[in-house]
Design a protein around this motif. Sequence first.
Motif, PDB file in Angstrom:
ATOM      1  N   LYS A  33      11.459  -6.457  -5.373  1.00 54.55           N
ATOM      2  CA  LYS A  33      11.242  -6.198  -6.785  1.00 54.55           C
ATOM      3  C   LYS A  33      10.851  -4.751  -7.073  1.00 54.55           C
ATOM      4  N   HIS A  34      10.895  -3.915  -6.062  1.00 56.40           N
ATOM      5  CA  HIS A  34      10.492  -2.527  -6.230  1.00 56.40           C
ATOM      6  C   HIS A  34      11.678  -1.618  -5.919  1.00 56.40           C
ATOM      7  N   PRO A  35      11.923  -0.590  -6.741  1.00 54.26           N
ATOM      8  CA  PRO A  35      13.096   0.266  -6.506  1.00 54.26           C
ATOM      9  C   PRO A  35      13.056   1.021  -5.186  1.00 54.26           C
ATOM     10  N   TYR A  62       0.834  -1.208   0.000  1.00 58.54           N
ATOM     11  CA  TYR A  62       0.000   0.000   0.000  1.00 58.54           C
ATOM     12  C   TYR A  62       0.869   1.259   0.000  1.00 58.54           C
ATOM     13  N   LEU A  63       1.921   1.257   0.812  1.00 61.00           N
ATOM     14  CA  LEU A  63       2.803   2.416   0.896  1.00 61.00           C
ATOM     15  C   LEU A  63       3.596   2.603  -0.401  1.00 61.00           C
ATOM     16  N   LEU A  64       4.052   1.505  -0.990  1.00 64.03           N
ATOM     17  CA  LEU A  64       4.775   1.606  -2.261  1.00 64.03           C
ATOM     18  C   LEU A  64       3.860   2.136  -3.362  1.00 64.03           C
ATOM     19  N   ASP A  65       2.594   1.717  -3.336  1.00 64.27           N
ATOM     20  CA  ASP A  65       1.649   2.183  -4.350  1.00 64.27           C
ATOM     21  C   ASP A  65       1.404   3.681  -4.264  1.00 64.27           C
ATOM     22  N   ARG A  66       1.574   4.251  -3.080  1.00 60.11           N
ATOM     23  CA  ARG A  66       1.399   5.706  -2.959  1.00 60.11           C
ATOM     24  C   ARG A  66       2.755   6.435  -3.021  1.00 60.11           C
ATOM     25  N   ASP A  67       3.797   5.693  -3.441  1.00 57.72           N
ATOM     26  CA  ASP A  67       5.111   6.252  -3.749  1.00 57.72           C
ATOM     27  C   ASP A  67       5.957   6.577  -2.520  1.00 57.72           C
TER      28      ASP A  67
END
Length: 299
Positions: free
Chosen positions: A40-42, A19-24
């Motif tokens: 898998k996420h920068p 959720y936090l990654l989706d909101r950057d």
Amino acid sequence: MRIAITGGSGFIGNALAQYLLDRDDEVWIVSRSTGRVEQKHPKLHVITWEDMASKPERLEGVDAIVNLAGESINQRWTDDAKERILKSRLDAADRIAKLVRALQRKPAVVVNASGISIYGISETATFDENSPAHITDYLASVVEKWEKAADAIEVPRLVKLRVGLVLGNEEGAFPKMAMPYRFFGGGRVGSGKQWISWIHLEDMVRLITFCIDNKLIEGPVNASAPEPVTNDHFGRAIGRTMGRPHWFPVPAFLMKALFGELSVLLLEGQRGVPRKAMDAGFKFLYPDIDSAMRNLLGK
């Protein structure tokens, strides 16, 4: 924001990180092993508890810490298990307190998981964040000690998130609770009158984020939906949604024989309401049990 999550490889932690990654946001997960999380996420980083202790500077500049770490309570409560359950929570809070002291720039907020069971057991009372602790059982005593340990974390704002039963399809208790209905064997457990303070997983991660972002929220926060239900009501909602009968009661003595003291989780409960979150303007996506069941079990 830069947010660290201890226990971030678990049921709630995984969902929160996504959720936090989706909101950057930039997310740091603290886990026992870096291999427990797919990176898998920068903006996703993983460190071990040992790295956090020996190299606290790696978390220099984090804006918030969410502590979800602790041994699962979903196991038979032997004396050894009880000790592990408590010790894992006290150790995690202590490690975070030491980390915060070592950082030059302290995080603005720590959201420390806790438990709604701190209010004790009742079939008649309703508990909000102003209700006193009532230590009636083992789990309530764990939460009391857990929150006391969290008080040693020296940050401007400490949130004690008193978590109810978190409902999700992948992990947690809910898949096991719904399983009998799939085989036409669902029904109330014990008297069926015991209260369940529950929350949908999506609302859980949204509420954690809300507590991070809202600078006016601190202290105890009940992480439960506005409409708790009895065990009987909960089971009937599962049955309605799945098109299955709710007819096969499980007697209390059988639960106690099968699970020992752990059976308290299913046979006893408390009616908690999220007064502080609602007063602060938090809006639940799933405020009632039927809307949650439609999302989790609907076709």
